[in-house]
Motif scaffolding. Structure first.
Motif, short mmCIF file in Angstrom:
data_model
loop_
_atom_site.label_atom_id
_atom_site.label_comp_id
_atom_site.label_asym_id
_atom_site.label_seq_id
_atom_site.Cartn_x
_atom_site.Cartn_y
_atom_site.Cartn_z
N VAL A 1 0.84 -1.20 0.00
CA VAL A 1 0.00 0.00 0.00
C VAL A 1 0.87 1.25 0.00
O VAL A 1 0.57 2.24 -0.67
N ASN A 2 1.98 1.21 0.72
CA ASN A 2 2.89 2.35 0.76
C ASN A 2 3.47 2.66 -0.61
O ASN A 2 3.60 3.83 -1.00
N LEU A 3 3.82 1.63 -1.37
CA LEU A 3 4.36 1.83 -2.71
C LEU A 3 3.29 2.40 -3.66
O LEU A 3 3.60 3.16 -4.57
N THR A 4 2.05 2.03 -3.42
CA THR A 4 0.95 2.49 -4.29
C THR A 4 0.60 3.94 -4.03
O THR A 4 0.08 4.63 -4.91
N ASP A 5 0.88 4.42 -2.83
CA ASP A 5 0.50 5.77 -2.44
C ASP A 5 1.43 6.80 -3.06
O ASP A 5 2.26 7.40 -2.38
N GLY A 6 1.26 7.00 -4.39
CA GLY A 6 2.13 7.94 -5.08
C GLY A 6 1.38 8.98 -5.88
O GLY A 6 1.96 9.95 -6.36
N LEU A 7 0.06 8.80 -6.03
CA LEU A 7 -0.77 9.76 -6.75
C LEU A 7 -1.98 10.11 -5.88
O LEU A 7 -2.34 9.36 -4.98
N ASP A 8 -2.62 11.21 -6.20
CA ASP A 8 -3.73 11.71 -5.38
C ASP A 8 -4.91 10.73 -5.40
O ASP A 8 -5.57 10.56 -6.43
N GLY A 9 -5.16 10.10 -4.26
CA GLY A 9 -6.29 9.19 -4.15
C GLY A 9 -6.05 7.79 -4.68
O GLY A 9 -6.94 6.94 -4.62
N GLY B 1 -6.54 -7.10 -3.71
CA GLY B 1 -5.52 -6.05 -3.68
C GLY B 1 -4.55 -6.16 -4.84
O GLY B 1 -3.37 -5.82 -4.69
N GLY B 2 -5.04 -6.59 -5.98
CA GLY B 2 -4.18 -6.80 -7.14
C GLY B 2 -3.41 -5.56 -7.57
O GLY B 2 -2.28 -5.67 -8.06
N VAL B 3 -4.01 -4.39 -7.41
CA VAL B 3 -3.31 -3.15 -7.75
C VAL B 3 -2.08 -2.97 -6.87
O VAL B 3 -1.00 -2.61 -7.35
N PHE B 4 -2.23 -3.25 -5.58
CA PHE B 4 -1.10 -3.17 -4.67
C PHE B 4 -0.02 -4.18 -5.07
O PHE B 4 1.18 -3.90 -5.00
N VAL B 5 -0.47 -5.36 -5.49
CA VAL B 5 0.47 -6.41 -5.90
C VAL B 5 1.23 -5.97 -7.15
O VAL B 5 2.46 -6.12 -7.24
N MET B 6 0.51 -5.43 -8.14
CA MET B 6 1.15 -4.99 -9.38
C MET B 6 2.20 -3.92 -9.11
O MET B 6 3.29 -3.93 -9.71
N GLU B 7 1.87 -2.99 -8.24
CA GLU B 7 2.81 -1.93 -7.92
C GLU B 7 4.08 -2.50 -7.29
O GLU B 7 5.19 -2.09 -7.61
N PRO C 1 7.29 2.80 -8.94
CA PRO C 1 6.21 1.84 -9.18
C PRO C 1 5.45 2.10 -10.48
O PRO C 1 5.65 3.11 -11.14
N LEU C 2 4.55 1.16 -10.79
CA LEU C 2 3.91 1.10 -12.10
C LEU C 2 3.16 2.37 -12.47
O LEU C 2 3.12 2.74 -13.65
N HIS C 3 2.57 3.06 -11.50
CA HIS C 3 1.78 4.26 -11.84
C HIS C 3 2.66 5.34 -12.47
O HIS C 3 2.21 6.09 -13.34
N HIS C 4 3.93 5.41 -12.06
CA HIS C 4 4.85 6.37 -12.67
C HIS C 4 5.16 6.00 -14.12
O HIS C 4 5.37 6.88 -14.96
N HIS C 5 5.19 4.72 -14.42
CA HIS C 5 5.43 4.26 -15.78
C HIS C 5 4.38 4.82 -16.73
O HIS C 5 4.70 5.34 -17.81
N PHE C 6 3.13 4.73 -16.32
CA PHE C 6 2.04 5.22 -17.18
C PHE C 6 2.03 6.74 -17.25
O PHE C 6 1.68 7.31 -18.29
N GLU C 7 2.43 7.40 -16.17
CA GLU C 7 2.55 8.86 -16.21
C GLU C 7 3.57 9.28 -17.26
O GLU C 7 3.33 10.20 -18.05
N LEU C 8 4.71 8.61 -17.27
CA LEU C 8 5.78 8.97 -18.21
C LEU C 8 5.44 8.55 -19.64
O LEU C 8 6.07 9.01 -20.59
N LYS C 9 4.45 7.67 -19.78
CA LYS C 9 3.96 7.33 -21.12
C LYS C 9 2.99 8.37 -21.65
O LYS C 9 2.56 8.30 -22.79
N GLY C 10 2.63 9.33 -20.79
CA GLY C 10 1.77 10.42 -21.23
C GLY C 10 0.37 10.39 -20.68
O GLY C 10 -0.45 11.25 -21.03
#
Length: 360
Positions: free
Chosen positions: A191-199, A294-300, A323-332
């Protein structure tokens, strides 16, 4: 507390007996935590701003995040206060499971508070050294595992059950302590790794906690558990009140944390909520169901592991950034798109997890 009070008041009027039902106290627990979050949220945000307790953003992160620097952090305190008060009001305080999940949550929150405090004090995104953080997480996680092991009142509480499989029950012995430790500490860090974007982290937490309300209630109900073919754990139904409090507090926090965030959760919230989900999954005997929901947490988490392993072994990165959410951010992808799509994925995964109640 209210359970004891209404138990006394029922002698004066039978109408107070309604408060003895877990279902009503689950609803009241969620609403109480939500109300406390709404009530205290603005005051906490003003206090954090006044004290200049702001977020320090990584220099090597997405450039769009630099504008978030200085946003009040440690907002997870709002969640913990709301959950604690609501649980103490509406849960059965004579129930050992309630105290175990609550104490573990608060202790992990204390670890997160130290981490956040050091970040604010030094004005850096680096807080508590990783080895120190993991050490204290391990102490609390292992302690919780041992308490659950020694206080177990039936073999069911230390047996591994797999979702969708009706007749698979694996006695774990001391392996239960290892599994419990891994689930609690792993969930906390995920959960800590996932907590990188608002909400991004709080809404999946709300969804998973809401589903665990159902699992806790039916696991603690002898007839429902037998009918559905899931493990019956006497007394664990009270944990549903705690889970409902997390859901209510989480929704209240999301009011202030939704994009663009007025306050960040910080490690005080993320570490605590992850540990809470992991501990609840253990006591209701649904560790693998948590893995699904909690698959999203697992993916991250997996994205970070793969990124680090690939870079150390080959010198190449698999993702633009982990984590993965930054990957998609950098993809645009715009930040709101990443957030909402991860929420949608969580809805699907939670529904799959809930379906395991009947598909066996």
């Amino acid at each position: 507390m209210m359970l004891w009070l209404t138990g006394y008041l029922v002698k004066l009027h039978s109408g107070f007996h309604v408060f003895q039902y877990i279902t009503l106290r689950v609803i009241l627990g969620a609403l109480t935590a939500l109300f406390i979050s709404f009530l205290l949220g603005p005051k906490l945000i003003r206090s954090l701003s006044t004290r200049q307790i702001g977020q320090s953003v990584r220099d090597d992160g997405p450039q769009s995040h630099l504008e978030k620097s200085g946003t009040p952090t440690m907002g997870g305190l709002l969640i913990l206060v709301s959950v604690a008060i609501s649980t103490l009001l509406w849960a059965d305080l004579g129930n050992r499971f309630v105290w175990i999940v609550l104490v573990v949550t608060l202790l992990f929150g204390a670890i997160g508070w130290v981490d956040d405090y050091l970040k604010v004090k030094h004005g850096s995104s680096r807080g508590l050294p990783a080895r120190h953080k993991y050490l204290w997480q391990s102490v609390v996680g292992l302690g919780a595992a041992l308490v659950l092991w020694y206080t177990a009142e039936s073999t069911v509480e230390t047996t591994l059950f797999l979702p969708f499989l009706k007749n698979v029950a694996i006695p774990l012995g001391w392996g239960y302590v290892v599994l419990t430790y891994l689930v609690i500490v792993g969930s906390s860090n995920a959960v800590n790794l996932t907590d990188g974007l608002d909400g991004l982290a709080i809404m999946p937490t709300v969804m998973v906690a809401s589903a665990l309300v159902v699992f806790a209630y039916v696991a603690g109900h002898f007839y429902f558990a037998n009918y559905l073919g899931i493990p019956y754990v006497a007394g664990v139904g009270e944990v549903a009140v705690f889970c409902a409090a997390i859901a209510g507090a989480g929704l209240g926090f999301l009011w202030f944390n939704t994009y663009p965030a007025m306050v960040f959760m910080g490690d005080i919230g993320a570490l605590a909520l992850g540990a809470a989900l992991g501990t609840v999954a253990v006591v209701v005997r649904q560790e693998f169901t948590l893995l699904i929901m909690g698959g999203v947490f697992v993916m991250e988490t997996v994205s970070v592991i793969l990124q680090v392993a690939s870079y150390k072994l080959t010198g190449r990165r698999i993702f633009h950034m982990a984590p993965l959410h930054h990957h998609f951010e950098l993809k645009g992808w715009p930040e709101p798109r990443v957030i909402v799509r991860f929420w949608i994925i969580t809805v699907v995964l939670v529904l799959i997890g809930l379906s395991s109640l009947k598909i066996r």
